[in-house]
Scaffold this motif. Structure first.
Motif, PDB file in Angstrom:
ATOM      1  N   ALA A   1      -3.539  -9.713   6.781  1.00  0.00           N
ATOM      2  CA  ALA A   1      -2.071  -9.754   6.286  1.00  0.00           C
ATOM      3  C   ALA A   1      -1.261 -10.307   7.043  1.00  0.00           C
ATOM      4  CB  ALA A   1      -1.844  -8.343   5.793  1.00  0.00           C
ATOM      5  N   ASP A   2      -0.272 -10.894   6.514  1.00  0.00           N
ATOM      6  CA  ASP A   2       0.730 -11.653   7.381  1.00  0.00           C
ATOM      7  C   ASP A   2       1.934 -10.532   7.521  1.00  0.00           C
ATOM      8  OD1 ASP A   2       0.127 -14.468   7.870  1.00  0.00           O
ATOM      9  OD2 ASP A   2      -0.154 -14.293   5.577  1.00  0.00           O
ATOM     10  N   ALA A   3       1.965  -9.680   6.327  1.00  0.00           N
ATOM     11  CA  ALA A   3       3.169  -8.506   6.416  1.00  0.00           C
ATOM     12  C   ALA A   3       2.669  -7.383   5.668  1.00  0.00           C
ATOM     13  CB  ALA A   3       4.189  -9.134   6.152  1.00  0.00           C
ATOM     14  N   TYR A   4       3.324  -6.378   5.736  1.00  0.00           N
ATOM     15  CA  TYR A   4       3.100  -5.015   5.036  1.00  0.00           C
ATOM     16  C   TYR A   4       4.276  -4.426   4.674  1.00  0.00           C
ATOM     17  CZ  TYR A   4       1.543  -0.051   5.746  1.00  0.00           C
ATOM     18  OH  TYR A   4       1.429   1.101   5.559  1.00  0.00           O
ATOM     19  N   VAL A   5       4.029  -3.849   3.097  1.00  0.00           N
ATOM     20  CA  VAL A   5       5.081  -3.350   2.491  1.00  0.00           C
ATOM     21  C   VAL A   5       4.678  -1.939   1.845  1.00  0.00           C
ATOM     22  CG1 VAL A   5       6.875  -5.041   2.197  1.00  0.00           C
ATOM     23  CG2 VAL A   5       5.182  -4.609   0.513  1.00  0.00           C
ATOM     24  N   THR A   6       5.318  -0.738   2.031  1.00  0.00           N
ATOM     25  CA  THR A   6       4.662   0.173   1.318  1.00  0.00           C
ATOM     26  C   THR A   6       5.221   0.338   0.000  1.00  0.00           C
ATOM     27  OG1 THR A   6       6.643   1.530   2.515  1.00  0.00           O
ATOM     28  CG2 THR A   6       4.505   1.578   3.698  1.00  0.00           C
ATOM     29  N   LYS A   7       4.663   1.116  -0.554  1.00  0.00           N
ATOM     30  CA  LYS A   7       4.914   1.657  -2.154  1.00  0.00           C
ATOM     31  C   LYS A   7       5.583   3.015  -1.764  1.00  0.00           C
ATOM     32  CE  LYS A   7       0.963  -0.233  -4.703  1.00  0.00           C
ATOM     33  NZ  LYS A   7      -0.164  -0.043  -5.338  1.00  0.00           N
ATOM     34  N   PRO A   8       6.631   3.590  -2.577  1.00  0.00           N
ATOM     35  CA  PRO A   8       7.241   2.550  -3.753  1.00  0.00           C
ATOM     36  C   PRO A   8       8.022   1.316  -2.749  1.00  0.00           C
ATOM     37  CG  PRO A   8       8.530   4.674  -3.601  1.00  0.00           C
ATOM     38  CD  PRO A   8       7.175   4.718  -2.528  1.00  0.00           C
ATOM     39  N   ILE A   9       7.799   0.507  -3.600  1.00  0.00           N
ATOM     40  CA  ILE A   9       8.451  -0.775  -2.974  1.00  0.00           C
ATOM     41  C   ILE A   9       9.904  -1.053  -2.972  1.00  0.00           C
ATOM     42  CG2 ILE A   9       8.520  -3.421  -3.154  1.00  0.00           C
ATOM     43  CD1 ILE A   9       5.809  -3.391  -4.352  1.00  0.00           C
ATOM     44  N   ASN A  10      10.205  -1.209  -1.789  1.00  0.00           N
ATOM     45  CA  ASN A  10      11.995  -1.484  -1.416  1.00  0.00           C
ATOM     46  C   ASN A  10      11.950  -2.943  -1.799  1.00  0.00           C
ATOM     47  OD1 ASN A  10      14.204  -2.688  -0.295  1.00  0.00           O
ATOM     48  ND2 ASN A  10      14.552  -0.690   0.808  1.00  0.00           N
ATOM     49  N   VAL A  11      12.496  -3.321  -2.915  1.00  0.00           N
ATOM     50  CA  VAL A  11      12.663  -4.607  -3.413  1.00  0.00           C
ATOM     51  C   VAL A  11      13.321  -5.733  -2.516  1.00  0.00           C
ATOM     52  CG1 VAL A  11      13.469  -6.316  -5.190  1.00  0.00           C
ATOM     53  CG2 VAL A  11      12.441  -4.094  -5.922  1.00  0.00           C
ATOM     54  N   ASP A  12      14.489  -5.139  -1.817  1.00  0.00           N
ATOM     55  CA  ASP A  12      15.216  -6.181  -0.851  1.00  0.00           C
ATOM     56  C   ASP A  12      14.162  -6.409   0.300  1.00  0.00           C
ATOM     57  OD1 ASP A  12      17.549  -6.171  -2.140  1.00  0.00           O
ATOM     58  OD2 ASP A  12      18.370  -4.008  -1.446  1.00  0.00           O
TER      59      ASP A  12
ATOM     60  N   THR B   1       0.733  -1.050   0.047  1.00  0.00           N
ATOM     61  CA  THR B   1      -0.027  -0.156  -0.122  1.00  0.00           C
ATOM     62  C   THR B   1       0.917   1.206   0.039  1.00  0.00           C
ATOM     63  OG1 THR B   1      -1.881   1.329   1.061  1.00  0.00           O
ATOM     64  CG2 THR B   1      -0.269   0.208   2.552  1.00  0.00           C
ATOM     65  N   ALA B   2       0.104   2.379  -0.565  1.00  0.00           N
ATOM     66  CA  ALA B   2       0.925   3.638  -0.460  1.00  0.00           C
ATOM     67  C   ALA B   2       0.673   4.519   0.749  1.00  0.00           C
ATOM     68  CB  ALA B   2       0.380   4.388  -1.505  1.00  0.00           C
ATOM     69  N   GLN B   3      -0.201   3.782   1.566  1.00  0.00           N
ATOM     70  CA  GLN B   3      -0.742   4.512   2.721  1.00  0.00           C
ATOM     71  C   GLN B   3       0.246   3.980   3.829  1.00  0.00           C
ATOM     72  OE1 GLN B   3      -3.503   6.260   3.177  1.00  0.00           O
ATOM     73  NE2 GLN B   3      -3.752   5.689   0.660  1.00  0.00           N
ATOM     74  N   ALA B   4       1.290   4.895   4.301  1.00  0.00           N
ATOM     75  CA  ALA B   4       2.223   4.571   5.391  1.00  0.00           C
ATOM     76  C   ALA B   4       1.817   4.823   6.730  1.00  0.00           C
ATOM     77  CB  ALA B   4       3.413   5.288   4.531  1.00  0.00           C
ATOM     78  N   MET B   5       0.643   5.071   7.110  1.00  0.00           N
ATOM     79  CA  MET B   5       0.726   5.628   8.406  1.00  0.00           C
ATOM     80  C   MET B   5       0.673   4.439   9.464  1.00  0.00           C
ATOM     81  SD  MET B   5       0.492   8.817   7.885  1.00  0.00           S
ATOM     82  CE  MET B   5      -0.046   9.620   9.504  1.00  0.00           C
ATOM     83  N   PRO B   6       0.890   4.589  10.709  1.00  0.00           N
ATOM     84  CA  PRO B   6       1.227   3.255  11.678  1.00  0.00           C
ATOM     85  C   PRO B   6      -0.358   2.750  11.734  1.00  0.00           C
ATOM     86  CG  PRO B   6       2.258   5.129  12.483  1.00  0.00           C
ATOM     87  CD  PRO B   6       1.546   5.718  11.134  1.00  0.00           C
ATOM     88  N   GLU B   7      -1.316   3.397  11.561  1.00  0.00           N
ATOM     89  CA  GLU B   7      -2.611   2.853  11.826  1.00  0.00           C
ATOM     90  C   GLU B   7      -3.229   2.080  10.619  1.00  0.00           C
ATOM     91  OE1 GLU B   7      -3.269   7.197  10.775  1.00  0.00           O
ATOM     92  OE2 GLU B   7      -1.960   6.070  12.121  1.00  0.00           O
ATOM     93  N   ASP B   8      -2.329   2.324   9.493  1.00  0.00           N
ATOM     94  CA  ASP B   8      -2.559   1.686   8.048  1.00  0.00           C
ATOM     95  C   ASP B   8      -1.986   0.156   8.126  1.00  0.00           C
ATOM     96  OD1 ASP B   8      -4.202   3.615   6.655  1.00  0.00           O
ATOM     97  OD2 ASP B   8      -2.116   4.651   6.521  1.00  0.00           O
ATOM     98  N   ARG B   9      -0.995   0.106   8.715  1.00  0.00           N
ATOM     99  CA  ARG B   9      -0.146  -1.037   8.921  1.00  0.00           C
ATOM    100  C   ARG B   9      -0.925  -2.046   9.949  1.00  0.00           C
ATOM    101  NH1 ARG B   9       2.951  -3.935  12.485  1.00  0.00           N
ATOM    102  NH2 ARG B   9       4.681  -5.097  11.758  1.00  0.00           N
ATOM    103  N   GLU B  10      -1.580  -1.515  11.184  1.00  0.00           N
ATOM    104  CA  GLU B  10      -2.345  -2.145  12.000  1.00  0.00           C
ATOM    105  C   GLU B  10      -3.575  -2.677  11.363  1.00  0.00           C
ATOM    106  OE1 GLU B  10      -1.428  -3.495  14.801  1.00  0.00           O
ATOM    107  OE2 GLU B  10       0.263  -2.611  14.312  1.00  0.00           O
ATOM    108  N   LYS B  11      -4.378  -2.018  10.475  1.00  0.00           N
ATOM    109  CA  LYS B  11      -5.644  -2.253   9.860  1.00  0.00           C
ATOM    110  C   LYS B  11      -5.377  -3.340   8.944  1.00  0.00           C
ATOM    111  CE  LYS B  11      -9.269  -0.008   7.137  1.00  0.00           C
ATOM    112  NZ  LYS B  11      -9.612   1.098   6.390  1.00  0.00           N
ATOM    113  N   CYS B  12      -4.181  -3.277   7.985  1.00  0.00           N
ATOM    114  CA  CYS B  12      -3.980  -4.577   7.176  1.00  0.00           C
ATOM    115  C   CYS B  12      -3.552  -5.785   8.031  1.00  0.00           C
ATOM    116  CB  CYS B  12      -2.586  -4.075   6.356  1.00  0.00           C
ATOM    117  SG  CYS B  12      -2.938  -2.646   5.268  1.00  0.00           S
ATOM    118  N   LEU B  13      -2.952  -5.554   8.994  1.00  0.00           N
ATOM    119  CA  LEU B  13      -2.620  -6.989   9.837  1.00  0.00           C
ATOM    120  C   LEU B  13      -3.929  -7.552  10.387  1.00  0.00           C
ATOM    121  CD1 LEU B  13       0.664  -5.720  11.407  1.00  0.00           C
ATOM    122  CD2 LEU B  13       0.385  -7.384   9.348  1.00  0.00           C
ATOM    123  N   GLU B  14      -4.770  -6.504  11.017  1.00  0.00           N
ATOM    124  CA  GLU B  14      -5.943  -7.054  11.458  1.00  0.00           C
ATOM    125  C   GLU B  14      -7.040  -7.460  10.376  1.00  0.00           C
ATOM    126  OE1 GLU B  14      -7.928  -3.585  13.378  1.00  0.00           O
ATOM    127  OE2 GLU B  14      -6.126  -3.662  15.044  1.00  0.00           O
TER     128      GLU B  14
END
Length: 121
Positions: free
Chosen positions: A100-111, A84-97
């Motif tokens: 999602a097993d994990a969360y990565v932000t756009k632009p994607i860091n390939v490593d 997701t392009a949403q990078a706020m801490p609450e967005d991460r929690e919302k995804c995990l809830e």
């Protein structure tokens, strides 16, 4: 051949770039432009081990799609990484809830993405 990854994103340009990167790293890659299509693909292809789920899609967003996947046997245990392009801490929690097993932000860091895929699958 490494694991099969399903990229779910409503933007073909995002799929194209990510597919090239993952294929170059030896992954088998499938793609879907919608949540509904992704659920059908997962149900019909037991080789898919990881889903990269765009969270902001029209019709059925990533949150709704993950909820359905988590409620659907036998694909409920498939690894899902929210993208997701949403990078706020609450967005991460919302995804995990939402499942999602994990969360990565756009632009994607390939490593970071590759490390996450390897760690979870």
């Amino acid at each position: 051949m490494k694991k099969k990854i399903l990229i779910v994103d409503d933007d073909p340009r995002n799929i194209f770039a990510l597919k090239l990167t993952l294929k170059a790293k030896g992954y088998d890659v499938a793609s879907s432009l919608s949540g509904q299509d992704a659920i059908a693909m997962l149900s019909n292809d037991s080789d898919i081990k990881v889903v990269l789920m765009d969270m902001m899609m029209p019709d059925m967003d990533g949150y709704q799609t993950m909820k359905i996947i988590r409620e659907t046997e036998p694909v409920s245990k498939t690894v899902i990484i929210a993208v997701t392009a949403q990078a706020m801490p609450e967005d991460r929690e919302k995804c995990l809830e939402a499942g999602a097993d994990a969360y990565v932000t756009k632009p994607i860091n390939v490593d970071i993405l590759l490390n996450t895929i390897e760690k979870l699958s």
